[in-house]
Scaffold this motif. Structure first.
Motif, PDB file in Angstrom:
ATOM      1  N   LYS A 176       0.866  -1.186   0.000  1.00 40.23           N
ATOM      2  CA  LYS A 176       0.000   0.000   0.000  1.00 40.23           C
ATOM      3  C   LYS A 176       0.900   1.232   0.000  1.00 40.23           C
ATOM      4  CE  LYS A 176      -3.825   0.523   2.466  1.00 40.23           C
ATOM      5  NZ  LYS A 176      -5.029   0.458   1.609  1.00 40.23           N
ATOM      6  N   ASN A 209      -7.701  -1.577  -8.373  1.00 36.98           N
ATOM      7  CA  ASN A 209      -6.978  -0.457  -7.797  1.00 36.98           C
ATOM      8  C   ASN A 209      -5.576  -0.412  -8.373  1.00 36.98           C
ATOM      9  OD1 ASN A 209      -5.859   1.530  -6.273  1.00 36.98           O
ATOM     10  ND2 ASN A 209      -6.237   0.580  -4.294  1.00 36.98           N
ATOM     11  N   ASP A 211      -5.674   3.970  -0.361  1.00 42.04           N
ATOM     12  CA  ASP A 211      -5.640   3.268  -1.643  1.00 42.04           C
ATOM     13  C   ASP A 211      -6.681   2.170  -1.796  1.00 42.04           C
ATOM     14  OD1 ASP A 211      -3.844   4.611  -3.153  1.00 42.04           O
ATOM     15  OD2 ASP A 211      -2.124   3.433  -2.559  1.00 42.04           O
ATOM     16  N   GLY A 227      -5.061   9.788  -1.800  1.00 39.66           N
ATOM     17  CA  GLY A 227      -5.273   8.689  -2.735  1.00 39.66           C
ATOM     18  C   GLY A 227      -5.951   9.097  -4.015  1.00 39.66           C
ATOM     19  N   ASN A 231      -3.261   1.486  -7.749  1.00 38.58           N
ATOM     20  CA  ASN A 231      -2.240   1.926  -6.818  1.00 38.58           C
ATOM     21  C   ASN A 231      -1.904   0.880  -5.762  1.00 38.58           C
ATOM     22  OD1 ASN A 231      -2.198   4.328  -8.171  1.00 38.58           O
ATOM     23  ND2 ASN A 231      -3.639   5.328  -6.801  1.00 38.58           N
TER      24      ASN A 231
END
Length: 291
Positions: A219, A231, A224, A266, A233
């Motif tokens: 993470k 996702n 995130d 984020g 990220n």
């Protein structure tokens, strides 16, 4: 004094000094508060260990604990310094630092705007206390009397860290120019007061924090998501390792993921403009993310 090999700093959570409230917030027996305070004192006995206390502030839940915590930590620091004032300066300078953390939206904490309290509100609340607690920007300066030179003091400050996610304040001496008497002042040993201002004043542009969760996910930001959604990220290091990727390939994947870090929160809007963005986004509870 003993040292703890490989450990030079420890964070301890203490959100209240009220036993009943402690039981409700920690979901542990209220007697645990006595044990917690005792363990904080024990941690201070290790000369190599920096002890920081963390308090997550929630309006109408523990905002009335802010001033008592500040006063309690100040008293602990004063007592510690009184008992170690004849020891080497690196020992006598050791104090507890107290950090207040703005409430952030995670699963299970039912984040709402009216529960949120910004760091500036905390500073103002402390200033309204009786007697007032006035906090000044920056870490405290250490005032040390020069042995053999009456009336002469040395003033030094802790070095700053550009990647520090904490905004640091201190209780300053009432005297603008330190004197030899200030070297014996309890106020000079009151410790630092920090604020982690994730919501009201972003520090994302200088944050260099990375986290690896228990299930092997990298993470790059607390906001995130939980890793179950699509996702861009997040990165599963566990999957890469199990797939037989080389060290060079894994390093490249990590580098590419870190470069996707957003400017703030984020990539979501500021909470004051978009309450639902962060509050409704699926994310792990903080206890499963880790510090």
């Amino acid at each position: 004094m003993y040292c703890i090999v490989g450990l030079n700093s420890i964070n301890i959570s203490i959100d209240t000094l009220d036993p009943e409230k402690f039981e409700r917030l920690s979901r542990r027996d209220r007697k645990g508060l006595v044990l917690l305070k005792g363990n904080i004192m024990k941690a201070m006995q290790y000369s190599s260990l920096k002890v920081k206390l963390n308090c997550v502030v929630t309006r109408d839940t523990n905002d009335d604990d802010i001033v008592p915590l500040l006063r309690w930590v100040g008293q602990v620091n004063s007592n510690y310094w009184s008992n170690h004032r004849t020891e080497p300066v690196e020992v006598s300078r050791r104090t507890l630092d107290l950090r207040f953390i703005e409430l952030m939206p995670f699963d299970s904490n039912n984040w709402k705007q009216d529960k949120f309290m910004s760091y500036m509100e905390i500073i103002e609340l402390a200033a309204r206390a009786d007697p007032p607690i006035l906090l000044h920007k920056g870490k405290k300066k250490h005032v040390t009397a020069v042995v053999g030179r009456p009336g002469v003091v040395e003033v030094s400050a802790e070095p700053s860290d550009r990647n520090d996610t904490t905004k640091w304040y201190h209780q300053a001496s009432s005297s603008a120019t330190p004197s030899a008497e200030d070297a014996d002042s309890m106020e000079q040993h009151s410790g630092n007061v920090g604020f982690i201002t994730s919501m009201s004043s972003h520090f994302c542009s200088t944050c260099n924090r990375l986290r690896v969760t228990a299930n092997g996910e990298l993470k790059i930001c607390l906001f995130d998501g939980d890793g179950t959604e699509t996702n861009a990220n997040s990165l599963s290091l566990l999957s890469l390792l199990r797939s037989g990727r080389t060290t060079h390939e894994i390093t490249r994947y990590i580098s590419d993921t870190v470069k996707m870090k957003k400017l703030a929160l984020g990539g979501l809007a500021d909470h004051s403009n978009n309450n639902e963005g962060l509050a409704n986004r699926k994310n792990r509870p903080m206890i499963l993310i880790g510090g």
